[in-house]
Design a protein around this motif. Structure first.
Motif, PDB file in Angstrom:
ATOM      1  N   THR A  16      51.509  82.345 -35.148  1.00 12.69           N
ATOM      2  CA  THR A  16      52.428  81.627 -34.632  1.00 12.69           C
ATOM      3  C   THR A  16      52.181  80.162 -34.793  1.00 12.69           C
ATOM      4  O   THR A  16      51.187  79.738 -35.091  1.00 12.69           O
ATOM      5  N   GLU A  18      51.425  77.918 -32.902  1.00  9.97           N
ATOM      6  CA  GLU A  18      50.429  77.534 -31.980  1.00  9.97           C
ATOM      7  C   GLU A  18      49.124  78.062 -32.306  1.00  9.97           C
ATOM      8  O   GLU A  18      48.249  77.083 -32.361  1.00  9.97           O
ATOM      9  N   GLU A  19      48.853  79.109 -33.132  1.00 11.52           N
ATOM     10  CA  GLU A  19      47.696  79.652 -33.809  1.00 11.52           C
ATOM     11  C   GLU A  19      47.600  78.671 -34.965  1.00 11.52           C
ATOM     12  O   GLU A  19      46.213  78.214 -35.163  1.00 11.52           O
ATOM     13  N   ALA A  21      48.333  75.626 -35.077  1.00 10.80           N
ATOM     14  CA  ALA A  21      48.001  74.347 -34.566  1.00 10.80           C
ATOM     15  C   ALA A  21      46.353  74.306 -34.360  1.00 10.80           C
ATOM     16  O   ALA A  21      45.651  73.200 -34.531  1.00 10.80           O
ATOM     17  N   THR A  22      45.941  75.451 -33.774  1.00 12.47           N
ATOM     18  CA  THR A  22      44.608  75.574 -33.269  1.00 12.47           C
ATOM     19  C   THR A  22      43.813  75.761 -34.382  1.00 12.47           C
ATOM     20  O   THR A  22      42.748  74.987 -34.384  1.00 12.47           O
ATOM     21  N   ARG A  28      51.480  70.616 -32.194  1.00 14.49           N
ATOM     22  CA  ARG A  28      52.554  71.518 -32.670  1.00 14.49           C
ATOM     23  C   ARG A  28      53.468  70.659 -33.577  1.00 14.49           C
ATOM     24  O   ARG A  28      54.182  71.458 -34.393  1.00 14.49           O
ATOM     25  N   THR A  31      52.401  70.836 -36.940  1.00 15.03           N
ATOM     26  CA  THR A  31      52.756  72.047 -37.693  1.00 15.03           C
ATOM     27  C   THR A  31      54.166  72.411 -37.797  1.00 15.03           C
ATOM     28  O   THR A  31      54.191  72.931 -38.954  1.00 15.03           O
TER      29      THR A  31
END
Length: 65
Positions: A16, A18-19, A21-22, A28, A31
């Motif tokens: 995703t 979010e993943e 970005a992490t 985000r 990303t």
């Protein structure tokens, strides 16, 4: 979740936003910019964006960090 349960779950084939970005320690919006520029393969499913795990991992490996 117990360790045994985590081991039984199959690895997903997509990340995703979010993943990503992490993993990259970025926001985000940054990303989304990477996705828009086409650095790795992604697909939009409705409003959700999924990034190919293989494509992202190859892109990340190609960077000279």
């Amino acid at each position: 979740m117990e360790q045994k349960e985590k081991e039984l779950q199959p690895q997903t084939r997509a990340y995703t936003v979010e993943e990503i970005a992490t993993v990259l320690h970025i926001g985000r919006s940054s990303t989304y910019t990477l996705v828009k520029k086409g650095y790795f393969k992604s697909v939009r499913i409705g409003t959700a964006i999924r990034i190919s795990r293989k494509s992202f991992d190859e892109w990340l490996d190609s960077l000279e960090l």
